[in-house]
Design an enzyme around this catalytic site. Sequence first.
Site, short mmCIF file in Angstrom:
data_model
loop_
_atom_site.label_atom_id
_atom_site.label_comp_id
_atom_site.label_asym_id
_atom_site.label_seq_id
_atom_site.Cartn_x
_atom_site.Cartn_y
_atom_site.Cartn_z
N CYS A 93 0.86 -1.18 0.00
CA CYS A 93 0.00 0.00 0.00
C CYS A 93 0.90 1.23 0.00
O CYS A 93 2.11 1.12 0.06
CB CYS A 93 -0.87 0.00 1.24
SG CYS A 93 -1.66 -1.58 1.55
N ARG A 145 1.31 1.27 -6.10
CA ARG A 145 1.64 0.33 -5.02
C ARG A 145 0.40 -0.38 -4.48
O ARG A 145 0.51 -1.37 -3.78
CB ARG A 145 2.28 1.09 -3.85
CG ARG A 145 3.65 1.59 -4.13
CD ARG A 145 4.20 2.31 -2.91
NE ARG A 145 4.35 1.40 -1.80
CZ ARG A 145 5.42 0.66 -1.57
NH1 ARG A 145 6.44 0.75 -2.39
NH2 ARG A 145 5.49 -0.13 -0.53
N TRP A 147 -3.94 -1.83 -0.83
CA TRP A 147 -4.02 -3.08 -1.59
C TRP A 147 -4.35 -4.13 -0.54
O TRP A 147 -3.53 -4.45 0.31
CB TRP A 147 -2.67 -3.37 -2.25
CG TRP A 147 -2.66 -4.54 -3.17
CD1 TRP A 147 -2.97 -4.54 -4.50
CD2 TRP A 147 -2.28 -5.89 -2.85
NE1 TRP A 147 -2.81 -5.81 -5.01
CE2 TRP A 147 -2.40 -6.65 -4.03
CE3 TRP A 147 -1.86 -6.53 -1.69
CZ2 TRP A 147 -2.11 -8.01 -4.08
CZ3 TRP A 147 -1.57 -7.88 -1.73
CH2 TRP A 147 -1.70 -8.61 -2.92
N ASN A 171 0.86 0.08 6.39
CA ASN A 171 1.26 -0.88 5.35
C ASN A 171 1.83 -2.10 6.06
O ASN A 171 2.59 -1.95 7.01
CB ASN A 171 2.38 -0.33 4.46
CG ASN A 171 1.92 0.79 3.57
OD1 ASN A 171 0.73 1.08 3.50
ND2 ASN A 171 2.87 1.42 2.90
N GLY A 172 1.52 -3.28 5.56
CA GLY A 172 2.11 -4.49 6.16
C GLY A 172 1.04 -5.39 6.74
O GLY A 172 -0.16 -5.21 6.46
N GLU A 230 9.40 -15.56 -19.01
CA GLU A 230 9.14 -14.14 -18.76
C GLU A 230 8.13 -13.59 -19.77
O GLU A 230 7.25 -12.80 -19.42
CB GLU A 230 10.46 -13.36 -18.77
CG GLU A 230 10.35 -11.85 -18.66
CD GLU A 230 9.67 -11.35 -17.38
OE1 GLU A 230 9.43 -12.15 -16.46
OE2 GLU A 230 9.35 -10.15 -17.33
N LYS A 281 4.59 -11.93 -18.69
CA LYS A 281 4.16 -10.59 -19.09
C LYS A 281 2.74 -10.64 -19.63
O LYS A 281 1.90 -9.83 -19.30
CB LYS A 281 5.08 -9.99 -20.17
CG LYS A 281 6.39 -9.45 -19.74
CD LYS A 281 6.37 -8.20 -18.90
CE LYS A 281 6.20 -8.46 -17.44
NZ LYS A 281 7.15 -8.93 -16.59
N GLU A 292 0.11 -11.45 -16.85
CA GLU A 292 -0.03 -10.36 -15.87
C GLU A 292 -0.95 -9.26 -16.37
O GLU A 292 -1.76 -8.74 -15.60
CB GLU A 292 1.34 -9.71 -15.60
CG GLU A 292 2.22 -10.44 -14.62
CD GLU A 292 3.56 -9.74 -14.43
OE1 GLU A 292 3.98 -9.59 -13.29
OE2 GLU A 292 4.19 -9.34 -15.43
N HIS A 296 5.92 -33.47 -23.73
CA HIS A 296 5.56 -34.20 -22.51
C HIS A 296 4.31 -33.61 -21.86
O HIS A 296 4.10 -33.77 -20.66
CB HIS A 296 6.73 -34.18 -21.52
CG HIS A 296 7.95 -34.85 -22.07
ND1 HIS A 296 8.02 -36.20 -22.30
CD2 HIS A 296 9.13 -34.34 -22.46
CE1 HIS A 296 9.21 -36.49 -22.81
NE2 HIS A 296 9.89 -35.37 -22.91
N LYS A 326 2.96 -3.66 -7.40
CA LYS A 326 4.34 -3.47 -7.86
C LYS A 326 5.33 -4.02 -6.87
O LYS A 326 6.34 -4.61 -7.22
CB LYS A 326 4.56 -1.98 -8.08
CG LYS A 326 5.94 -1.62 -8.59
CD LYS A 326 6.05 -1.98 -10.04
CE LYS A 326 7.44 -1.83 -10.60
NZ LYS A 326 7.64 -2.72 -11.75
#
Length: 608
Positions: free
Chosen positions: A2, A27, A74, A100-101, A481, A485, A488, A504, A603
């Site tokens: 946050c 954030r 968040w 935050n946390g 990656e 991308k 996401e 496989h 983020k």
Amino acid sequence: MCGIVGYVGHQQAMPILISGLKRLEYRGYDSAGIALMTKAGLTVAKEAGKIACLEEVLGDVDCDSTQGIAHTRWATHGEPTKLNAHPHTDADHEIALVHNGIIENYRTLKQFLDRHGFVMQTDTDSEILVHLIRFNYDGDLTAAVRAALSQVEGTYGIAVVSSLHPRTIVAARMGSPLVLGRGDGENFVASDVSAMLEHTNKVVYLTDGEIATVTDTDFEVTTIQNVKIDHPVEEVSWTLDQIEKEGYDHFMLKEIHEQERTLPNAFRGRLNWEEGIPRLNGLNLQYDELRQIKRIIVTACGTSWHASLIGEYMIEELARVSVEVEYASEFRYRSPIIDENTLLLAISQSGETADTLAAMREAKHRGATVVGAVNVVGSSIARESDGGVYIHAGPEIGVASTKAFTHQVMVLALVATLLGRMRHISVQQGQEIISAIYKIPEQVGSILQAEEQIKQIANEYYKANNFLYLGRGINFPTALEGALKLKEISYIHAEGYPAAEMKHGPIALIDKSMPVVVIALQDPVYDKVMSNIAEVRARKGKIIAIATEGDTEIAERVNHVIYIPKTYRLLTPLLSIIPLQLLAYHIAVMRGCHVDQPRNLAKSVTVE
Ligand code: G6P
């Protein structure tokens, strides 16, 4: 995760807090709130949704206030509703807090507070803190915060105001970043410097277990045990211009394009051509210490973990040192074998990812030398490691990491070359790598020229439900990656696979509606990848190939080819990822997705 902003000074607080929140919106962005100190006491406004939603309800709030705290959330505990948004207040509405946390022992604390007659209004763990402060309050706000925090287990970055203590903000941190900003007759508190950079670049980074009492003209920092701390005031060199979008539609697109310009920052001043050797003085390791390293553990999360995998290929091949890449979240709970010849390398854009930080601390406890490769200067990983290499990507705002990835890979190439030169690679080989590194930024620029073509490909496949990404050797992590991308930001299901593993399992998914992105460069496994391409084609899958410039043959075997220039083989991920970043971006835009703030993601993940 946050964002926190606090202000006490001579200007109107509300516009400062709101513009600070907007800079932190990346954030966390599911609800927001503000507490202003007014003549009538504390005025609190909050709203579910983005900062713009909060602004809509701020019309009636006293604008003359010159002190306040604000938060963008968040959600971790409790749904993202108006009720659960911060700030939280005590029953008398005299203390307000943003947090935050995560408070890990919140159940125990809640029972304790229940017994003492406190009634919780929200579903959050954070609200506990404000009642705990109230419980401990005896005329001294800082002392009450200190006493409350000593009962808390978990992580926090907090800012507290109280109508009983006008002109004061009390801030504290444990595992969640918090920065103080010094102005002229005004001071700031924020979870990230970008929230205050418009007003000051003079900052003090709090470290874990510290509490700051901030007034208009001063701040005093003490530890939770009440020991006074003198932190130097540091100057931040990032400018606000660096943080703006520079005319691009999204931060992510800006950051993809920026790579051409920013990548030299990752190697500038670090390459010694004469000796064919990179110089990484920040590692704080002498050559004989570098030679003694027998094993390297690289730990990271998300995109940084993919960069780490590429580092594994580079270091093992150039330095012949055994490398293990570990998800930080797994590493921290294993019982890893570590001795004094083990080097732990923590890779992180933010330098604040909770799991990476915890993994690093665990390795340190067990006697490893710990170094970091991070982007955010002064971040927790940067400060707690024995040494490190900044990746110098500049601020990355788009939640989906792009330029930080290439900067991480570049720095890992430098580390691998340095370790290699400490062992068996020759000056000439070192010089060959260095020459190739110098050319990378321009080559990235040439790939960016293919954006129109990539957009057309995106247009053809943006409605697909699944994507497969294949690569081999050092480009297998690039495939991972590329898939990450896409999922996401576009919410399309995408998987990355080593090309040969396709048979496989994933081959069962292939039919005429399945786009398959194959990194098929002219390297020792080229022929093998061509066989994998044939297998996809036989099942009518649609193939988008990333190929080496000049390879005309491949064009006849696939549906689309995006060419990348030739480079030193181990550096190819720096180029092959660029079209994959652009492809994901354009597909997401075509699907109408919120590219810079994808749903459910943040983020900087500062919780477990
Ligand atoms: C989050 C971000 C990713 C990032 C990961 C690790 O999940 O959305 O983009 O790769 O955290 O973050 P770090 O800051 O440690 O690189």
